[in-house]
Design a protein around this motif. Sequence first.
Motif, mmCIF file in Angstrom:
data_model
loop_
_atom_site.group_PDB
_atom_site.id
_atom_site.type_symbol
_atom_site.label_atom_id
_atom_site.label_comp_id
_atom_site.label_asym_id
_atom_site.label_seq_id
_atom_site.Cartn_x
_atom_site.Cartn_y
_atom_site.Cartn_z
ATOM 1 N N PHE A 67 5.455 3.281 6.909
ATOM 2 C CA PHE A 67 4.917 4.446 5.779
ATOM 3 C C PHE A 67 5.775 5.754 5.975
ATOM 4 O O PHE A 67 6.187 6.051 4.819
ATOM 5 N N ARG A 68 5.718 6.174 7.198
ATOM 6 C CA ARG A 68 6.360 7.454 7.481
ATOM 7 C C ARG A 68 7.980 7.425 7.078
ATOM 8 O O ARG A 68 8.500 8.486 6.448
ATOM 9 N N ASP A 69 8.537 6.612 7.938
ATOM 10 C CA ASP A 69 10.052 6.452 7.708
ATOM 11 C C ASP A 69 10.507 5.467 6.789
ATOM 12 O O ASP A 69 11.829 5.208 7.045
ATOM 13 N N GLY A 70 9.600 4.812 6.067
ATOM 14 C CA GLY A 70 10.220 3.376 5.323
ATOM 15 C C GLY A 70 11.427 3.802 4.301
ATOM 16 O O GLY A 70 12.265 3.074 4.160
ATOM 17 N N PHE A 114 0.830 -1.267 -0.092
ATOM 18 C CA PHE A 114 0.130 0.030 -0.150
ATOM 19 C C PHE A 114 0.815 1.483 -0.190
ATOM 20 O O PHE A 114 0.241 2.444 0.373
ATOM 21 N N PHE A 115 2.361 1.187 -0.437
ATOM 22 C CA PHE A 115 2.933 2.377 -0.351
ATOM 23 C C PHE A 115 2.616 3.313 -1.531
ATOM 24 O O PHE A 115 2.485 4.560 -1.370
ATOM 25 N N GLY A 116 1.774 2.794 -2.710
ATOM 26 C CA GLY A 116 1.418 3.755 -3.579
ATOM 27 C C GLY A 116 0.365 4.587 -3.028
ATOM 28 O O GLY A 116 0.046 5.734 -3.357
ATOM 29 N N LEU A 117 -0.427 3.669 -2.291
ATOM 30 C CA LEU A 117 -1.622 4.467 -1.806
ATOM 31 C C LEU A 117 -1.233 5.603 -0.747
ATOM 32 O O LEU A 117 -1.781 6.710 -0.730
ATOM 33 N N TYR A 118 -0.346 5.186 0.032
ATOM 34 C CA TYR A 118 0.357 6.168 0.847
ATOM 35 C C TYR A 118 0.940 7.610 0.143
ATOM 36 O O TYR A 118 0.594 8.696 0.657
ATOM 37 N N GLU A 119 1.561 7.293 -0.932
ATOM 38 C CA GLU A 119 2.060 8.303 -1.684
ATOM 39 C C GLU A 119 1.104 9.419 -2.215
ATOM 40 O O GLU A 119 1.390 10.584 -2.093
ATOM 41 N N ARG A 120 0.017 8.593 -2.565
ATOM 42 C CA ARG A 120 -1.295 9.528 -3.156
ATOM 43 C C ARG A 120 -1.980 10.294 -2.017
ATOM 44 O O ARG A 120 -2.083 11.570 -2.222
ATOM 45 N N VAL A 121 -1.984 9.650 -0.763
ATOM 46 C CA VAL A 121 -2.580 10.361 0.267
ATOM 47 C C VAL A 121 -1.722 11.417 0.735
ATOM 48 O O VAL A 121 -2.050 12.680 1.081
#
Length: 355
Positions: A179-182, A48-55
């Motif tokens: 997500f934040r620090d990956g 879900f990293f792509g979703l995180y980037e969009r958010v």
Amino acid sequence: MEFDRTVLQRVRRNLFFILVAATTLGFLGLIQPFLTTVFWAAVLAIIFFGLYERVKRWVKGRSSMAAFLTTILILFFVIIPFTLLGIALFQQGMEIFTAVQSGDLDPTVVVNYVEESLPKISEMLAEFGVTPDDLRQRLSNAAIEVSSFIANRALTVGGSIINIFVEFTLMLYLLFFFFRDGRELMRTIIDTIPMGNVRERALFQRFAQVSRATLKGTLVVAIVQGSIGGVLFAILGIPAALLWGVAMTLLALLPVGGSAIVWFPAAIILFAQGEIGKAFAMLIVGSLIIGLIDNLLRPILVGRDTEMPDYLVLLSTLGGITFFGLSGFVVGPTIAALFITVWEMMGKDYGGKNS
């Protein structure tokens, strides 16, 4: 004097690496009960990293807010639905257990049908010393054992609800930080491990590629097959359709056999009960729709992205499930892919062709 100084330097260096290895093993042992939780948090972060980037773009670059919102979305649209499914599965499992114990569900109906309608098969079995009464006894015992296992596992899960809650909470907590620090965490690991940044990046990319392909591909195929099978069972009036649908989903994680382990015997039982139309419907949908989904989607979603042959996917999946439980359907192929990648690196750097 120069020799002694060199020896002393080697001893100091080796002692340091021994200390690094000892503290690393000690730390891994310390967090060993939560390694599966950490693994799934990392896999979900990759998926879900792509979703995180969009958010993150939507909240104008505020990484903490984006990580929090993405974690909440995963909680509501992924974790909670699966939790509700587990509760429903628990209820239907207990219903089957009760039906078998009370005699309302007769597992020997196939033997009765063969004995009455297909006497030649009974005669062939008798030549091998197998009688219908023996088969009835074995089927009854197996049904009781399986239903008891389902009930006991359900009670075990219910009894450890606090541990499950703690692990889910920890996974969500880790997911937020992944997500934040990956990216920064990955750069730190790459810069720290003394193996060469090119190799480390290749291994990280391989891990992400295989875990993403295995989870998304295998899980999509399994959920589609299990959903179709569960709906089919419900339409045909088979009891505990949700339970059988989940069973087909779990079995569909295997590259061979899969959901047919459930729907094919169900078709035989329907034939034995005289439900010819329902039996043909089960065979047609199972072979032409459920089977076709597996044959079409699995190579596209799994085999192509993992870049591994089917036999290796099968072996690593079975081995992973044996060693790691249900998580092994992702862990197994991931370890196999890393194994291949490491050996390819070694062959490239240190191998050679004989002249």
